[in-house]
Every structure is written in C-alpha cells, then in structure tokens.
Design a protein around this motif. Sequence first.
Motif, PDB file in Angstrom:
ATOM      1  N   GLY A 180      66.031  29.101  20.824  1.00 49.29           N
ATOM      2  CA  GLY A 180      66.181  29.702  19.507  1.00 49.29           C
ATOM      3  C   GLY A 180      66.727  28.735  18.472  1.00 49.29           C
ATOM      4  N   GLN A 181      67.646  27.877  18.890  1.00 52.07           N
ATOM      5  CA  GLN A 181      68.198  26.899  17.962  1.00 52.07           C
ATOM      6  C   GLN A 181      67.190  25.803  17.629  1.00 52.07           C
ATOM      7  OE1 GLN A 181      71.754  25.679  20.005  1.00 52.07           O
ATOM      8  NE2 GLN A 181      72.979  27.381  19.195  1.00 52.07           N
ATOM      9  N   ALA A 182      66.322  25.476  18.601  1.00 50.51           N
ATOM     10  CA  ALA A 182      65.362  24.393  18.390  1.00 50.51           C
ATOM     11  C   ALA A 182      64.112  24.858  17.635  1.00 50.51           C
ATOM     12  CB  ALA A 182      64.957  23.790  19.742  1.00 50.51           C
ATOM     13  N   PHE A 183      63.640  26.077  17.918  1.00 49.78           N
ATOM     14  CA  PHE A 183      62.367  26.537  17.360  1.00 49.78           C
ATOM     15  C   PHE A 183      62.481  27.840  16.569  1.00 49.78           C
ATOM     16  CE2 PHE A 183      61.439  24.100  21.229  1.00 49.78           C
ATOM     17  CZ  PHE A 183      60.596  23.125  20.719  1.00 49.78           C
ATOM     18  N   GLY A 184      63.687  28.284  16.311  1.00 51.11           N
ATOM     19  CA  GLY A 184      63.876  29.533  15.586  1.00 51.11           C
ATOM     20  C   GLY A 184      64.163  30.666  16.553  1.00 51.11           C
ATOM     21  N   TRP A 185      65.035  31.584  16.146  1.00 51.95           N
ATOM     22  CA  TRP A 185      65.458  32.654  17.049  1.00 51.95           C
ATOM     23  C   TRP A 185      64.310  33.545  17.504  1.00 51.95           C
ATOM     24  CZ3 TRP A 185      64.645  37.694  15.551  1.00 51.95           C
ATOM     25  CH2 TRP A 185      64.433  37.928  14.186  1.00 51.95           C
ATOM     26  N   ARG A 186      63.244  33.630  16.708  1.00 53.53           N
ATOM     27  CA  ARG A 186      62.104  34.470  17.105  1.00 53.53           C
ATOM     28  C   ARG A 186      61.414  33.924  18.355  1.00 53.53           C
ATOM     29  NH1 ARG A 186      60.959  38.002  12.863  1.00 53.53           N
ATOM     30  NH2 ARG A 186      61.997  37.411  10.908  1.00 53.53           N
ATOM     31  N   ALA A 187      61.450  32.599  18.529  1.00 55.64           N
ATOM     32  CA  ALA A 187      60.821  31.996  19.709  1.00 55.64           C
ATOM     33  C   ALA A 187      61.456  32.522  20.994  1.00 55.64           C
ATOM     34  CB  ALA A 187      60.946  30.470  19.637  1.00 55.64           C
ATOM     35  N   THR A 188      62.758  32.791  20.942  1.00 50.66           N
ATOM     36  CA  THR A 188      63.435  33.327  22.127  1.00 50.66           C
ATOM     37  C   THR A 188      62.887  34.698  22.491  1.00 50.66           C
ATOM     38  OG1 THR A 188      65.455  32.106  21.587  1.00 50.66           O
ATOM     39  CG2 THR A 188      65.679  33.987  23.055  1.00 50.66           C
ATOM     40  N   PHE A 189      62.681  35.545  21.491  1.00 53.55           N
ATOM     41  CA  PHE A 189      62.172  36.892  21.791  1.00 53.55           C
ATOM     42  C   PHE A 189      60.706  36.867  22.209  1.00 53.55           C
ATOM     43  CE2 PHE A 189      65.964  37.967  19.326  1.00 53.55           C
ATOM     44  CZ  PHE A 189      66.502  38.960  20.131  1.00 53.55           C
ATOM     45  N   TRP A 190      59.929  35.919  21.697  1.00 52.29           N
ATOM     46  CA  TRP A 190      58.561  35.749  22.206  1.00 52.29           C
ATOM     47  C   TRP A 190      58.598  35.373  23.685  1.00 52.29           C
ATOM     48  CZ3 TRP A 190      54.403  37.663  20.217  1.00 52.29           C
ATOM     49  CH2 TRP A 190      54.257  37.787  18.827  1.00 52.29           C
ATOM     50  N   ALA A 191      59.521  34.485  24.052  1.00 50.98           N
ATOM     51  CA  ALA A 191      59.632  34.063  25.447  1.00 50.98           C
ATOM     52  C   ALA A 191      60.037  35.230  26.346  1.00 50.98           C
ATOM     53  CB  ALA A 191      60.640  32.920  25.571  1.00 50.98           C
ATOM     54  N   VAL A 192      60.986  36.059  25.881  1.00 47.84           N
ATOM     55  CA  VAL A 192      61.415  37.202  26.689  1.00 47.84           C
ATOM     56  C   VAL A 192      60.299  38.238  26.798  1.00 47.84           C
ATOM     57  CG1 VAL A 192      63.129  39.032  26.922  1.00 47.84           C
ATOM     58  CG2 VAL A 192      63.816  36.802  26.070  1.00 47.84           C
ATOM     59  N   THR A 193      59.471  38.359  25.764  1.00 51.12           N
ATOM     60  CA  THR A 193      58.305  39.244  25.842  1.00 51.12           C
ATOM     61  C   THR A 193      57.383  38.822  26.974  1.00 51.12           C
ATOM     62  OG1 THR A 193      58.409  39.699  23.464  1.00 51.12           O
ATOM     63  CG2 THR A 193      56.316  40.141  24.573  1.00 51.12           C
ATOM     64  N   LEU A 194      57.168  37.521  27.103  1.00 54.76           N
ATOM     65  CA  LEU A 194      56.345  37.002  28.198  1.00 54.76           C
ATOM     66  C   LEU A 194      56.989  37.284  29.556  1.00 54.76           C
ATOM     67  CD1 LEU A 194      55.193  33.573  26.703  1.00 54.76           C
ATOM     68  CD2 LEU A 194      53.886  35.705  26.876  1.00 54.76           C
ATOM     69  N   VAL A 195      58.319  37.176  29.621  1.00 58.51           N
ATOM     70  CA  VAL A 195      59.020  37.515  30.862  1.00 58.51           C
ATOM     71  C   VAL A 195      58.800  38.987  31.204  1.00 58.51           C
ATOM     72  CG1 VAL A 195      61.297  37.751  31.944  1.00 58.51           C
ATOM     73  CG2 VAL A 195      60.760  35.716  30.611  1.00 58.51           C
ATOM     74  N   GLY A 196      58.835  39.849  30.192  1.00 61.40           N
ATOM     75  CA  GLY A 196      58.595  41.268  30.426  1.00 61.40           C
ATOM     76  C   GLY A 196      57.202  41.545  30.964  1.00 61.40           C
ATOM     77  N   LEU A 197      56.193  40.862  30.405  1.00 65.38           N
ATOM     78  CA  LEU A 197      54.829  41.015  30.909  1.00 65.38           C
ATOM     79  C   LEU A 197      54.723  40.564  32.356  1.00 65.38           C
ATOM     80  CD1 LEU A 197      52.778  39.779  27.811  1.00 65.38           C
ATOM     81  CD2 LEU A 197      52.869  42.126  28.711  1.00 65.38           C
ATOM     82  N   ALA A 198      55.357  39.429  32.670  1.00 65.15           N
ATOM     83  CA  ALA A 198      55.321  38.920  34.040  1.00 65.15           C
ATOM     84  C   ALA A 198      56.018  39.884  34.995  1.00 65.15           C
ATOM     85  CB  ALA A 198      55.972  37.538  34.099  1.00 65.15           C
ATOM     86  N   ALA A 199      57.176  40.437  34.572  1.00 61.85           N
ATOM     87  CA  ALA A 199      57.896  41.377  35.421  1.00 61.85           C
ATOM     88  C   ALA A 199      57.084  42.652  35.645  1.00 61.85           C
ATOM     89  CB  ALA A 199      59.252  41.717  34.790  1.00 61.85           C
ATOM     90  N   PHE A 200      56.425  43.141  34.583  1.00 61.02           N
ATOM     91  CA  PHE A 200      55.570  44.323  34.721  1.00 61.02           C
ATOM     92  C   PHE A 200      54.481  44.060  35.759  1.00 61.02           C
ATOM     93  CE2 PHE A 200      51.955  46.986  33.771  1.00 61.02           C
ATOM     94  CZ  PHE A 200      52.504  48.216  33.416  1.00 61.02           C
ATOM     95  N   ALA A 201      53.866  42.865  35.695  1.00 62.79           N
ATOM     96  CA  ALA A 201      52.767  42.534  36.602  1.00 62.79           C
ATOM     97  C   ALA A 201      53.234  42.459  38.054  1.00 62.79           C
ATOM     98  CB  ALA A 201      52.126  41.207  36.180  1.00 62.79           C
ATOM     99  N   VAL A 202      54.377  41.805  38.289  1.00 60.26           N
ATOM    100  CA  VAL A 202      54.812  41.650  39.684  1.00 60.26           C
ATOM    101  C   VAL A 202      55.326  42.972  40.252  1.00 60.26           C
ATOM    102  CG1 VAL A 202      55.289  39.182  39.502  1.00 60.26           C
ATOM    103  CG2 VAL A 202      57.098  40.816  38.938  1.00 60.26           C
ATOM    104  N   ILE A 203      55.924  43.818  39.419  1.00 59.45           N
ATOM    105  CA  ILE A 203      56.323  45.141  39.900  1.00 59.45           C
ATOM    106  C   ILE A 203      55.092  45.965  40.250  1.00 59.45           C
ATOM    107  CG2 ILE A 203      57.349  47.343  39.182  1.00 59.45           C
ATOM    108  CD1 ILE A 203      59.408  45.703  37.598  1.00 59.45           C
ATOM    109  N   LEU A 204      54.069  45.886  39.389  1.00 56.92           N
ATOM    110  CA  LEU A 204      52.823  46.605  39.651  1.00 56.92           C
ATOM    111  C   LEU A 204      52.181  46.160  40.963  1.00 56.92           C
ATOM    112  CD1 LEU A 204      50.603  48.563  38.624  1.00 56.92           C
ATOM    113  CD2 LEU A 204      49.568  46.595  37.455  1.00 56.92           C
TER     114      LEU A 204
END
Length: 394
Positions: free
Chosen positions: A151-175
């Motif tokens: 977030g400090q290097a690329f803007g705080w929004r980049a952190t939430f984009w990254a966590v969104t991807l983590v959420g997609l990955a977690a959804f997939a592996v739980i499924l």
Amino acid sequence: MPLALYALAAGAFGIGVTEFVIMGLLIDVSKDLGVSISAAGQLISGYALGVVIGAPLLTIATGNWPRKTVLLALMAIFTLGNLACAIAPDYWTLMGARIITAFAHGTFFGVGSVVATGLVAPNKKASAIALMFTGLTIANILGVPFGTWLGQAFGWRATFWAVTLVGLAAFAVILLLVPRSKEAPEKTNLRADLAVLRRTPVLLGLATTVLGYAGVFAVFTYIAPLLTEITGFGEAAVSPILLVFGGGLIAGNLLGGKVADRWLVPAVLGSLVVLALVLATMTFAVHSQILAVTYVGLLGAAAFATVAPLQMWVLEKAQGGAGQSLASSFNIAAFNLGNAAGAWLGGAVIAHDLGLGSLTWIAALLPVAALGVAALALRLDRAPTIGVPVCAQS
C-alpha cells in the motif's frame, strides 16, 4: 491433516489481512481521501462493529444451512467487500465496504472451527482448529507487513486489490477441497441458544473481553503515527516493525493457551495485569527507537496472551450445551467491539489536546477496568447460591 484444513486457513489468512492491514495504511488513506488520521482510524471501528453485528446475526440466519454453503457464502461476501474497498471513491463508501466485509468474519471462524473438527479423528480436533487459525497468525506476521508495504509503495488501493485476489483463491480452494457434510444440518433452537445471554457470568465475561481488547486497539490502531511522529521512524520502517508485533502475538498466543489449559483464572487475571503494565510503561518506551520496537513485540505478546484465556472463560460460563456456540460467537464479537471502542477512544484522544503521547497510559486504564469486572465475576462465582437470583449464578 486433510487438505481441506489448509483451505480454511487460506480463508482465515485473507480475513486477518483485511482486518489489520488498514492500521499500517492510515496515513496513506487519510491523505488520499482528505480526512484526518483519527477519521481514518474509525475504519477499524467500522469493521469491528460489522463483526459485532454480523457474527450473531449470520450465525443465527445460517444455522440450518449446510456448513460448506455457509463458508462459500461468507467468502463471497468477503471478496466482494474487499473489491468495493479497492474502488471506493470516497471515505464513506470505503467505510460501508469495510462494514460489509466484516460481516463474514465472526461466522467464518465459528463455522470453520466446527468444520475443521469434523475433518479429523477425535484426538486431533484441537490441532485441526489450531491449523485453521494458523492462517490468521500468518496474516499478522507476513500478510499485514506485506500489505502495508504494498500500500505504501503502490497506493493503499493496491492492498485491497491483492486481498480481493486472496478471497477468490480461498473461495476456490474451499469449493474444491472442503467436503460436503453427509449429515443433515442440525436444527437450531434460537430461544434455547439466546438463554445463555441471560446469565450474568457470561455477560461479565463478555464485558471483560471488550475492555481488555479496547486497551490494545486504542494504541495499535495508531501504531503507525506513534512510530513516525513520536519515535521518529520513517514510514518505510513501519512494515518491518509490524513483523516484531507478529512474532510477539505468536509467543503470547501459545503461552496464554498453555497457561489457560492448567490455570484458567490466573491466566485471565495475569494476562490482563501484564497487558496493563505493558501499555503503561510503553508511554516512556516510545521515545526510544530500540525500546519502541521491543515494546511493539511485547504489546503483541501481551495482547494475544489474553485471547485464549478470555475465550475459555466465556465458554466455561456458558456451561456447554445450548447456546455455547452462540456465546463463542458473541465473544468474537466482543473482541471486535473492544477493537471499535479502542479505535474510537484513541481517535478522541488524538483529536483533543491530549495527543498521541497520551494514548498508551490512557489505554492502560482499560485492562485495569477489565480486571475489576473479572474480579466481580469471581466474587459472584463464590457467593452463596441461597437468595441469589438465578441469572447471577454460574
């Protein structure tokens, strides 16, 4: 251990990152959205209040659903909420997105624990739960510092984009990895479950949790400005210092759990005393860079040393049976209510003339208050039962 447990750990990792990473990004968020640091700090309060509201409501609403379906629905809420955070155009949209994201938090850990214990042999149930919660631990050690750096290097929004991807990955592996239960979901009895909340010892246990953790978050919410404006570190130093906090929380969590297994009451009281002492003496430590880093680690250890004892305290007061799972869910909500109260109190201190330097000693008063509530609960436990109202008996 079955692979499904690692899928649950992935979900716990994402939830842990999204809850705590905002603390290292308060300065960036406040500058980008044009709000004060204290206003940015209320994003932690908003998330915590979302957990407080969502944990009991979603636990009750999804009580008759298949557990895998519940987990997938929660990860969908989590992922969409983080996506909304990443694209939020203003402060209040970000606040709303944080609250929506938080709805998944408490119920995920409650349902996930039940699923985890059903995946292994009876003699490995505790290890299964511990493995799932490893995701939360790794989030604090690696995910939060990395998210802060991102977030400090690329803007705080980049952190939430990254966590969104983590959420997609977690959804997939739980499924893919979490099996569907072959048994029909248990029918819940809302009236019997809610009856546990009429027990005075349970309510006092929840109040102890709220007060204890409010002290932690009155300081930890504003750890970045404390380290930069008082201790004199640069913003780039905040991320690696958070690694020290992560190491402290692992040590404290393990130690608190081991002590609570043998001596529950001393663990509750002792952990609150240590927390109060760490917060009070941190008032002086933050003026030295070496001591400040040391105390960040001690704060992590003292904070998480309280978690297992307080959780066991409430479960013991619930006395098993009907309502114990709901009491557990409410205690997760109580931790987050403490987070919200602490963040609000810290913001109020900063906004008035007391300033950042007063945060730590004011925060130390809260675990002291928690000790008073715990002492009252113990006194009620030891009081004669004759003539004492039923709701006051343990």
